[in-house]
Design an enzyme around this catalytic site. Structure first.
Site, short mmCIF file in Angstrom:
data_model
loop_
_atom_site.label_atom_id
_atom_site.label_comp_id
_atom_site.label_asym_id
_atom_site.label_seq_id
_atom_site.Cartn_x
_atom_site.Cartn_y
_atom_site.Cartn_z
N GLU B 53 86.92 42.86 75.76
CA GLU B 53 86.60 41.96 76.86
C GLU B 53 87.49 40.73 76.90
OE1 GLU B 53 84.42 43.35 74.87
OE2 GLU B 53 82.92 44.41 76.08
N PHE B 115 67.30 43.19 73.58
CA PHE B 115 68.53 43.79 73.09
C PHE B 115 69.73 43.29 73.90
CE2 PHE B 115 71.60 47.41 73.10
CZ PHE B 115 72.00 47.27 71.77
N GLN B 116 70.73 42.82 73.22
CA GLN B 116 71.96 42.30 73.82
C GLN B 116 71.71 41.16 74.81
OE1 GLN B 116 74.36 45.72 75.05
NE2 GLN B 116 75.13 45.88 72.95
N LYS B 165 69.83 42.72 84.88
CA LYS B 165 69.86 44.16 85.15
C LYS B 165 68.94 44.53 86.31
CE LYS B 165 70.10 48.55 82.73
NZ LYS B 165 70.03 49.22 81.43
N MET B 478 104.49 28.96 63.52
CA MET B 478 104.26 27.58 63.92
C MET B 478 103.44 26.82 62.87
SD MET B 478 105.01 25.30 65.98
CE MET B 478 105.41 25.62 67.69
C1 LIG Z 1 93.24 32.34 68.20
C2 LIG Z 1 94.09 31.40 67.45
N1 LIG Z 1 93.98 31.32 66.10
C3 LIG Z 1 94.77 30.46 65.42
C4 LIG Z 1 95.65 29.65 66.07
C5 LIG Z 1 96.51 28.66 65.29
N2 LIG Z 1 97.92 29.04 65.39
C6 LIG Z 1 98.75 28.46 66.28
S1 LIG Z 1 100.30 29.05 66.22
C7 LIG Z 1 99.90 30.08 64.95
C8 LIG Z 1 100.94 30.98 64.35
C9 LIG Z 1 101.34 32.06 65.26
O1 LIG Z 1 102.05 33.02 64.54
P1 LIG Z 1 102.86 34.14 65.30
O2 LIG Z 1 101.98 34.77 66.31
O3 LIG Z 1 103.52 35.01 64.34
O4 LIG Z 1 103.91 33.28 66.14
P2 LIG Z 1 105.15 32.41 65.59
O5 LIG Z 1 104.70 30.99 65.54
O6 LIG Z 1 105.53 32.94 64.25
O7 LIG Z 1 106.18 32.62 66.62
C10 LIG Z 1 98.56 29.94 64.61
C11 LIG Z 1 97.92 30.68 63.51
C12 LIG Z 1 95.70 29.76 67.47
N3 LIG Z 1 96.50 28.99 68.21
N4 LIG Z 1 94.93 30.64 68.13
#
Ligand SMILES: Cc1ncc(C[n+]2csc(CCOP(=O)(O)OP(=O)(O)O)c2C)c(N)n1
Ligand SMILES: [Mg+2]
Lengths: 205, 563
Positions: B53, B115-116, B165, B478
């Site tokens: 979803e 439920f749900q 529902k 990042m």
């Molecule tokens: C759902 C979610 N969880 C955690 C984060 C924190 N976060 C921001 S950037 C990042 C790293 C992303 O890694 P990747 O997808 O490999 O991209 P890169 O920065 O290596 O290009 C994280 C963990 C986020 N923004 N969103």
């Protein structure tokens, strides 16, 4: 003693703060909200206070003068900058018709407090007549165990009675309502808003 | 004549009345009557079964962002609804018009922990523009009409309809009236001439004006109005991440992106300008850095459709409330033609510096491992800078935003306000469906790609021709970058062991390639754009790559690290 109470309102130890205005720039604001009459409105409003960690000091909800429109009166202690943003964010909600804020000088406002004391304590009290006259107390119930009376007024007045009573006897129950308030100004914001809404509606008809 | 219908059918008819052509969804118990009705409407809607979803919501967002139409999702109650929450919150932050219809337990069961049953209204109140529970069949048509009106007017945003529902199976009279009005909500405020005059006077006296362009321009379809405004008074402009593509990348007055990883010029100049004109943007902290030192010397003119944004983060000297589509032309009429040649030339020095220190080494690297920037540049060029860019979140997102170039508006689909990893693949699906004639390039990191990797199934089933590029650094890059800069290189939880992505693509029958050198890259890009079929390119990039320039979080916007 009244000073003490106000100092507590803003959570700081400033004994000398002006009743209406604490010296950290925060003061009591009254937020008035007119909304559609449906479930979940209070939740919509309160989450906006919660997000900014604002404590709701008092709350009262009732029908407004206009059928189908509900009125919330909420008091909170904060600075003007914050309250302005809060009100805009409330106003932005779809089901809110109009929201605005005032400080005490713009308003006529009132609260009601009720007190319950043991009948025997009340009888033994010295200066009952003075107390009743001084606070304009209205007795609502007397029976063999307890006396229940009410006082309307501003917070410091209802609190003043509570404080004085507490020194003399044991107050068994004490409750104060939320604030009800009406603006003194000539502008009727809700009517203006409704007129604006009507004008807007006409554009589509 | 009586026009009695079952609630589920009333919903279908109502959606048709709102010109809905695409629905993203996932079925389940308490929405089954509606899916049963949908079965009779398969020729009327392009129905897309996503694999989760969250994917449905992001796909609806991608669709809405490129097309300007309202994205529609249909999910079940409980876990279906809670899975949709991330996308709803994302749409709220980024003002994306969505209508999310979720099944709910029957009205008689509400409040009994049936439920749900999840209190979806309670869960989504803070993250929706409006949410409403439909408890009877008679309620459906007016609720749908109101939902579409609210989602796609004023400051756009997500609406949730919690669809009990019993209302789906009850009968009611079907009568559809479009909603143009709801008390308490005035989306189209008339522009106040006094506000225009005040703003114009400030702009006319400006020696060093700078415009900040936000997504409000795109949402208001005011790109031409923006251009006319900027050109008349010769005002240079910086853009927020979501405002990118409102102005073509190569426009003379386009000075690039604002904020944390934005271009040096517009960030430095923010604290030199004498007048700042903010157009449909909200002074997000990723744009402003420390507010205490932000543009203190400037008079601020703020144009926005949302009154709650005015004075929220930055106090405005002059405010113009309303749709920028309406306010910009009025303002343009009132401002004088001007030339700010010297001021505009003063950006040059910073452009040269950034180009030398950051951009050239990144996008024209000739040796060493692949750089994310060069992959992005080459792909952008291969599309003649004409494609829709969809990104995930992280270094990949910023590199893509910095080095992809735009010639058309509505060309950036990225998660700005919420920064949702996993946004990329499903948003790209929606974007391709919303703009089928355009090339859609989706950049993701190795981390984010795996957050919604299941949507490859949707791509396979519908043969959605998205071009997916993983900028693979084997790190949550990042976060690793912040650890390198601010946490003493303690790489806690950021190195990642990855699967062989090509094998995964093979399993879904998606053409793919993996590249690690410049020669391989060029060949793979050629192959990728040879047809309009889905494609996955894994570009193995420098593991320890850094995104510069960077203004560390919370610092003054002119404190820019260049690496
Ligand atoms: C759902 C979610 N969880 C955690 C984060 C924190 N976060 C921001 S950037 C990042 C790293 C992303 O890694 P990747 O997808 O490999 O991209 P890169 O920065 O290596 O290009 C994280 C963990 C986020 N923004 N969103
Ligand atoms: Mg990575």
């Amino acid at each position: 003693m009244a000073d003490n109470f106000k100092a507590k309102q803003c959570g700081k130890e400033c004994q000398k703060c002006n009743p209406a205005e604490c010296n950290d720039g925060k003061k009591l604001f009254t937020v008035t909200v007119f909304s559609e009459n449906q479930v979940g409105l209070l939740n919509q409003i309160s989450i906006i206070f919660t997000r900014r960690r604002l404590n709701i000091e008092s709350l009262s909800v009732s029908q407004s003068a206009l059928p189908g429109i509900h009125k919330f009166t909420i008091t909170t202690i904060t600075d003007e900058d914050t309250i302005e943003k809060v009100v805009k964010q409330i106003d932005k909600r779809i089901d809110i018709i109009k929201s605005f804020y005032n400080d005490d000088s713009d308003l006529v406002y009132q609260e009601i407090a009720m007190y319950k004391v043991a009948t025997q304590d009340f009888i033994n009290l010295e200066g009952t007549e003075e107390l009743i006259r001084k606070y304009n107390i209205r007795i609502l119930e007397i029976n063999e165990t307890c006396v229940i009376f009410e006082k309307t007024g501003h917070t410091d007045e209802t609190q003043g009675l509570f404080n004085e009573l507490s020194q003399k006897l044991q107050v068994l129950q004490f409750i104060r309502s939320g604030r009800v308030a009406i603006t003194k100004s000539k502008i009727e914001r809700l009517s203006d808003m409704l007129a604006n809404i009507e004008a807007h509606k006409m554009m589509y008809e | 004549m009586s026009n009695q219908m079952k609630g589920a059918y009333i919903l279908m008819e109502s959606l048709l009345k709102e010109n809905v052509d695409t629905i993203f969804g996932y079925p389940g118990g308490s929405i089954m009557p509606t899916f049963d009705a949908l079965y009779d409407y398969m020729d009327k809607f392009n129905y897309v079964l996503t694999r989760h979803e969250q994917g449905a919501t992001h796909a609806a967002q991608g669709y809405a962002r490129v097309s300007g139409k309202t994205g529609v999702c249909l999910v079940t109650s409980g876990p279906g609804a809670t899975n949709a929450i991330t996308g709803i919150a994302d749409a709220m932050m980024d003002s994306t018009p969505l209508v999310v219809i979720a099944g709910q337990a029957g009205a008689a069961f509400l409040g009994t922990d049936a439920f749900q049953e999840v209190d979806l209204i309670g869960c989504t109140l803070p993250i929706t523009k409006w949410s409403y529970q439909i408890r009877s069949a008679a309620d459906i048509a007016p609720a749908v009409a109101k939902a579409f009106h609210i989602a796609n007017s004023g400051r756009k945003g997500p609406v949730v309809l919690d669809f009990a529902k019993n209302a789906q199976v009850e009968m009611a009279e079907f009568n559809y009236e479009k909603c143009h009005f709801t008390r308490g909500y005035i989306p189209f405020t008339a522009i106040k001439p006094t506000q225009i005059d005040a703003a114009a006077e400030i702009i006319n006296n400006a020696k060093k004006p700078l415009a900040l362009v936000g997504q409000g321009v795109i949402l208001g379809n005011a790109e031409a109005e923006l251009k006319a405004f900027l050109e008349k008074a010769d005002i240079p402009a910086g853009s927020t991440l979501l405002g990118l593509s409102a102005l073509p990348s190569d426009h003379r007055l386009n000075k690039g992106m604002l904020g944390m990883h934005g271009n040096v010029g517009p960030n430095i100049k923010t604290n030199e300008a004498d007048v700042i004109i903010a157009i449909g943007m909200r002074f997000d902290d990723r744009v402003t850095g420390d507010l205490k030192t932000y543009a203190k010397q400037a008079k601020i003119v703020h144009l926005d459709i949302d009154n709650a944004e005015l004075d929220k983060n930055v106090k405005a000297t002059a405010k113009v409330l309303g749709d920028v589509k309406a306010s910009l032309p009025e303002l343009t009429l009132k401002i004088k033609e001007a030339k700010h040649t010297q001021w505009i030339e003063s950006f040059h020095e910073y452009e040269v510096k950034e180009d030398e220190k950051v951009i050239r080494p990144e996008v024209y690297a000739t040796e060493g491992p692949l750089k994310m920037g060069e992959v992005v540049r080459k792909i952008s060029e291969a599309t003649n800078n004409d494609a829709v860019l969809v990104t995930d979140v992280g270094q990949n997102q910023i590199m893509a935003a910095r080095y992809f170039k735009f010639t058309k508006s509505r060309s950036v689909v990225t998660s700005g306000g919420l920064g949702t990893m996993g946004f990329g693949i499903p948003a790209a699906i929606g974007a391709k469906i919303g703009a089928p004639k355009r090339t859609v390039c989706m950049f993701a990191g190795d981390g984010g790609f795996q957050m919604t990797i299941q949507e490859l199934g949707t791509i396979m089933e519908k043969q959605i021709g998205v071009k997916m590029i993983i900028l693979n650094n084997n790190y949550l890059g990042m976060v690793r970058q912040w650890q390198e800069l601010f946490f003493k290189k303690r790489y806690s939880s950021t190195p990642m062991m990855n699967p062989h992505f090509n094998t995964i693509a093979d399993a879904y029958g998606i053409k793919n390639a993996e590249v690690s050198t410049r020669e391989e890259l060029d060949a793979a890009i050629k192959e990728m754009f040879a047809d309009d079929k889905p494609y996955l390119l894994i570009a193995n990039c420098e593991e320890m790559g850094m995104v510069y320039p960077m203004v560390p979080a919370g610092e003054t916007i002119t404190n820019i690290l260049l690496g």
